[in-house]
Write a protein that holds these residues in place. Structure first.
Motif, PDB file in Angstrom:
ATOM      1  N   ILE B  63      16.656  53.951 -40.872  1.00 29.24           N
ATOM      2  CA  ILE B  63      16.388  53.375 -42.311  1.00 29.24           C
ATOM      3  C   ILE B  63      14.987  53.983 -42.691  1.00 29.24           C
ATOM      4  CG2 ILE B  63      15.202  51.478 -41.101  1.00 29.24           C
ATOM      5  CD1 ILE B  63      17.261  51.263 -44.203  1.00 29.24           C
ATOM      6  N   PHE B  64      14.023  54.236 -41.956  1.00 27.47           N
ATOM      7  CA  PHE B  64      12.627  54.719 -42.535  1.00 27.47           C
ATOM      8  C   PHE B  64      12.960  56.354 -42.658  1.00 27.47           C
ATOM      9  CE2 PHE B  64      11.632  51.008 -40.311  1.00 27.47           C
ATOM     10  CZ  PHE B  64      10.553  50.348 -41.151  1.00 27.47           C
ATOM     11  N   ALA B  65      13.790  56.970 -42.084  1.00 29.91           N
ATOM     12  CA  ALA B  65      14.162  58.066 -42.336  1.00 29.91           C
ATOM     13  C   ALA B  65      14.644  58.465 -43.937  1.00 29.91           C
ATOM     14  CB  ALA B  65      15.143  58.991 -41.245  1.00 29.91           C
ATOM     15  N   PHE B  66      15.454  57.512 -44.259  1.00 30.07           N
ATOM     16  CA  PHE B  66      16.014  57.359 -45.545  1.00 30.07           C
ATOM     17  C   PHE B  66      15.054  57.144 -46.480  1.00 30.07           C
ATOM     18  CE2 PHE B  66      20.259  55.863 -43.883  1.00 30.07           C
ATOM     19  CZ  PHE B  66      21.105  57.459 -44.144  1.00 30.07           C
ATOM     20  N   ILE B  67      14.066  56.257 -46.112  1.00 25.80           N
ATOM     21  CA  ILE B  67      12.800  55.781 -46.866  1.00 25.80           C
ATOM     22  C   ILE B  67      12.005  56.994 -47.389  1.00 25.80           C
ATOM     23  CG2 ILE B  67      11.054  54.451 -47.369  1.00 25.80           C
ATOM     24  CD1 ILE B  67      12.191  52.011 -45.826  1.00 25.80           C
ATOM     25  N   ALA B  68      11.654  57.622 -46.274  1.00 28.84           N
ATOM     26  CA  ALA B  68      10.752  58.857 -46.443  1.00 28.84           C
ATOM     27  C   ALA B  68      11.503  59.930 -47.137  1.00 28.84           C
ATOM     28  CB  ALA B  68      10.456  59.089 -44.996  1.00 28.84           C
ATOM     29  N   ALA B  69      12.817  60.270 -46.794  1.00 31.72           N
ATOM     30  CA  ALA B  69      13.461  61.164 -47.717  1.00 31.72           C
ATOM     31  C   ALA B  69      13.634  61.032 -49.001  1.00 31.72           C
ATOM     32  CB  ALA B  69      14.979  61.245 -47.356  1.00 31.72           C
ATOM     33  N   ALA B  70      13.770  59.696 -49.423  1.00 28.57           N
ATOM     34  CA  ALA B  70      14.132  59.184 -50.829  1.00 28.57           C
ATOM     35  C   ALA B  70      12.389  59.477 -51.512  1.00 28.57           C
ATOM     36  CB  ALA B  70      14.317  57.718 -50.808  1.00 28.57           C
ATOM     37  N   LEU B  71      11.629  59.251 -50.895  1.00 33.80           N
ATOM     38  CA  LEU B  71      10.275  59.043 -51.332  1.00 33.80           C
ATOM     39  C   LEU B  71      10.004  60.703 -51.754  1.00 33.80           C
ATOM     40  CD1 LEU B  71       7.892  57.480 -52.326  1.00 33.80           C
ATOM     41  CD2 LEU B  71       6.921  57.635 -50.034  1.00 33.80           C
ATOM     42  N   ALA B  72      10.151  61.506 -50.582  1.00 35.85           N
ATOM     43  CA  ALA B  72       9.810  63.031 -50.783  1.00 35.85           C
ATOM     44  C   ALA B  72      10.739  63.400 -51.866  1.00 35.85           C
ATOM     45  CB  ALA B  72      10.381  63.345 -49.626  1.00 35.85           C
ATOM     46  N   SER B  73      12.032  63.021 -52.154  1.00 37.70           N
ATOM     47  CA  SER B  73      12.923  63.630 -53.102  1.00 37.70           C
ATOM     48  C   SER B  73      12.307  63.057 -54.645  1.00 37.70           C
ATOM     49  CB  SER B  73      14.337  62.936 -52.974  1.00 37.70           C
ATOM     50  OG  SER B  73      15.111  63.022 -54.103  1.00 37.70           O
ATOM     51  N   PHE B  74      11.798  61.978 -54.691  1.00 34.26           N
ATOM     52  CA  PHE B  74      11.271  61.743 -55.821  1.00 34.26           C
ATOM     53  C   PHE B  74       9.782  62.482 -56.248  1.00 34.26           C
ATOM     54  CE2 PHE B  74       7.913  59.115 -58.051  1.00 34.26           C
ATOM     55  CZ  PHE B  74       8.593  58.796 -59.290  1.00 34.26           C
ATOM     56  N   LEU B  75       9.036  62.746 -55.227  1.00 32.02           N
ATOM     57  CA  LEU B  75       8.012  63.431 -55.370  1.00 32.02           C
ATOM     58  C   LEU B  75       8.272  64.833 -55.751  1.00 32.02           C
ATOM     59  CD1 LEU B  75       5.409  62.015 -52.733  1.00 32.02           C
ATOM     60  CD2 LEU B  75       5.451  61.386 -55.207  1.00 32.02           C
ATOM     61  N   ILE B  76       9.196  65.324 -55.100  1.00 31.85           N
ATOM     62  CA  ILE B  76       9.629  66.785 -55.320  1.00 31.85           C
ATOM     63  C   ILE B  76       9.740  66.945 -56.772  1.00 31.85           C
ATOM     64  CG2 ILE B  76      11.311  68.622 -54.802  1.00 31.85           C
ATOM     65  CD1 ILE B  76      10.942  67.852 -51.769  1.00 31.85           C
ATOM     66  N   THR B  77      10.963  65.983 -57.177  1.00 29.87           N
ATOM     67  CA  THR B  77      11.653  66.256 -58.489  1.00 29.87           C
ATOM     68  C   THR B  77      10.380  65.719 -59.774  1.00 29.87           C
ATOM     69  OG1 THR B  77      13.551  65.204 -57.420  1.00 29.87           O
ATOM     70  CG2 THR B  77      13.454  65.176 -59.781  1.00 29.87           C
TER      71      THR B  77
END
Lengths: 222, 267
Positions: B63-77
């Motif tokens: 679940i925390f991997a999903f959160i970190a990936a979603a956050l990284a995705s937002f910051l990259i975009t």
């Protein structure tokens, strides 16, 4: 009903990554006029048309659009009434897509605005209607350039903006495209903004407004 | 040979692997045609921060991997959308930050945790039934989204400026597509590990790009390719006693390189 557009640039200033590209220019683009915008590579032509197409915001000044003297403020008018033919070099030529698909994509957001039958007619006019189901990867540079022109016209736009539209065309095709554009302006009252870096191309067009970009300013010649 | 199909863990690996393979192929097509091949690498590495938080503080890494990936995705975009730097540069900046944070957080752990090895190299044979259901549900949602928005997603992938001019909400779709890709990549990390995830996301679509006559065909070829290499990898690794994730990647890359070489020689 299609609108007849007048575009007014007032004290327009554009920057790209903080560098000044266009410096406080004014330009009234009249309905049905044929305008040729000439400038050397990197002079700011593409930045200026991106602003006209609302892809970038002016840093200072304004761009206003009028239909029958009334200012248009809704955000959909460019999607419905402008046609854009990009530079050939900006197209992903290895993208696996057919001619039919790239023409139909233009109708994604406003399907009712599209006239696919007219596009087929234009493909026939340029003698490339047999390419409809071909992958763009299989087209020559000249064929793809003509397809891009047909694609830009699928919504029957009131204003057509063409960025170096004859770059990949042979002599005969170039003459045919320039005559076609002239006809759109004179007979169908479309406003044309034709961008080029080629001074020789200017000599092949008649009865147009010549606008040069020199030192970030617009210089108007008749 | 088919006796392995009676084993529960093998059934989970096959079903879960096939569905995650379909997801990676479909999302991979968009990342390849949009010139974002490094995105899978960036998100997979960024998810380490979440995996580390999950392991060290909560004992629940996914679940925390999903959160970190979603956050990284937002910051990259966001970094790409609001500046003139390239997408790859944005990935480089953000994933280094998340990966570094992950390493720092892991330093709080007293002992080596097996989840880290699983994160790095994948553990397809350890996929639980719950994760199989999760991958099936995710596949249904993602395919539903892509089916309904196919024209807009194709348009912006082919010609982003023309799509914007014609009224496609390119910015919103960019965030959404990158977020979906991030979720898919985290699921894929379960299968292949962070180090090898890029392979299943780009080799199928790259091969398909050179064979497809139109954009839809590129999806069909990529999906069939991923299903084939995943099944081939699972069976081969079982019979040859090899690590499964690595076997899948080696088969996939070998087929791609062989087809590439064949095409070069054929001219």
């Amino acid at each position: 009903m299609k609108k007849n557009y007048k575009i007014q640039l007032k004290n327009l200033t554009l920057r790209y990554s903080n560098d000044l590209v266009i410096d406080s220019v004014n330009w009234d683009i009249e309905v049905g006029s044929y305008n040729v915008l000439v400038g050397s590579n990197g002079s700011g032509k593409s930045t200026l048309i991106k602003a006209l197409l609302n892809l970038i915001e002016p840093n200072e000044g304004s761009i206003k659009y009028f239909s029958n003297s009334s200012e248009i403020t809704n955000s959909e008018h460019i999607a419905k009434n402008f046609g854009y033919i990009p530079q050939f070099s900006s197209i992903k030529k290895t993208f696996p897509i057919t001619v039919r698909e790239i023409i139909e994509l233009e109708c994604t957001a406003y399907e009712a605005n599209c006239d696919l039958a007219c596009s087929i007619g234009n493909l026939k006019l340029f003698h490339i209607d047999d390419l409809l189901d071909k992958n763009i990867n299989d087209l020559s540079g000249g064929e793809l350039q003509k397809v891009l022109i047909v694609r830009g016209l699928v919504t029957s736009p009131s204003v057509l903006i063409l960025d170096e539209p004859t770059n990949n065309l042979d002599r005969d095709s170039k003459k045919q495209v320039l005559e076609f554009l002239k006809e759109l302006s004179v007979e169908k009252n479309k406003t044309i903004i034709h961008i080029t870096h080629d001074e020789h191309e200017v000599e092949e067009i008649d009865n147009f407004n010549l606008v040069r970009i020199i030192d970030k300013k617009l210089i108007f010649e008749n | 040979m088919l006796d392995i199909l009676t084993l529960q863990f093998m059934q989970n690996a096959i079903v879960g692997g096939v569905f995650i393979g379909i997801l990676l192929a479909v999302i991979g097509v968009f990342t390849v045609v949009r010139g974002q091949s490094l995105y899978a690498e960036g998100i997979a590495h960024s998810s380490l921060a979440g995996v580390a938080v999950g392991i060290v503080f909560f004992d629940s890494p996914l679940i925390f991997a999903f959160i970190a990936a979603a956050l990284a995705s937002f910051l990259i975009t966001y970094t790409k959308e609001s500046s003139s730097i390239s997408f790859d540069s944005a990935i480089g900046v953000i994933y280094s930050l998340f990966f570094g944070l992950g390493i720092i957080i892991l330093s709080y752990s007293d002992s080596f945790r097996p989840e880290i090895s699983s994160y790095l190299f994948g553990s397809i044979l350890l996929i639980t039934s719950q994760k199989v259901y999760l991958s099936i549900a995710t596949t249904a949602v993602v395919l539903g989204f892509i089916y309904t928005k196919f024209k807009s997603l194709t348009f912006m992938s082919f010609d982003v400026d023309a799509a914007r001019i014609r009224g496609v909400s390119v910015r919103a779709y960019n965030y959404l597509l990158n977020l979906i890709a991030a979720v898919v990549i985290v699921l894929g990390v379960e299968l292949l590990g962070a180090i090898m995830i890029t392979s299943l996301m780009i080799t199928g679509p790259l091969l398909a790009k050179s064979l497809a006559k139109n954009f839809s065909e590129m999806f069909y070829i990529s999906v069939l390719y991923n299903i084939f290499v995943i099944l081939a990898g699972i069976f081969a690794s079982y019979h040859l006693n090899l690590p499964t994730g690595a076997t899948i990647v080696v088969i996939s890359s070998t087929i791609y390189l062989a087809s590439f070489t064949f095409k070069q020689f054929r001219g």
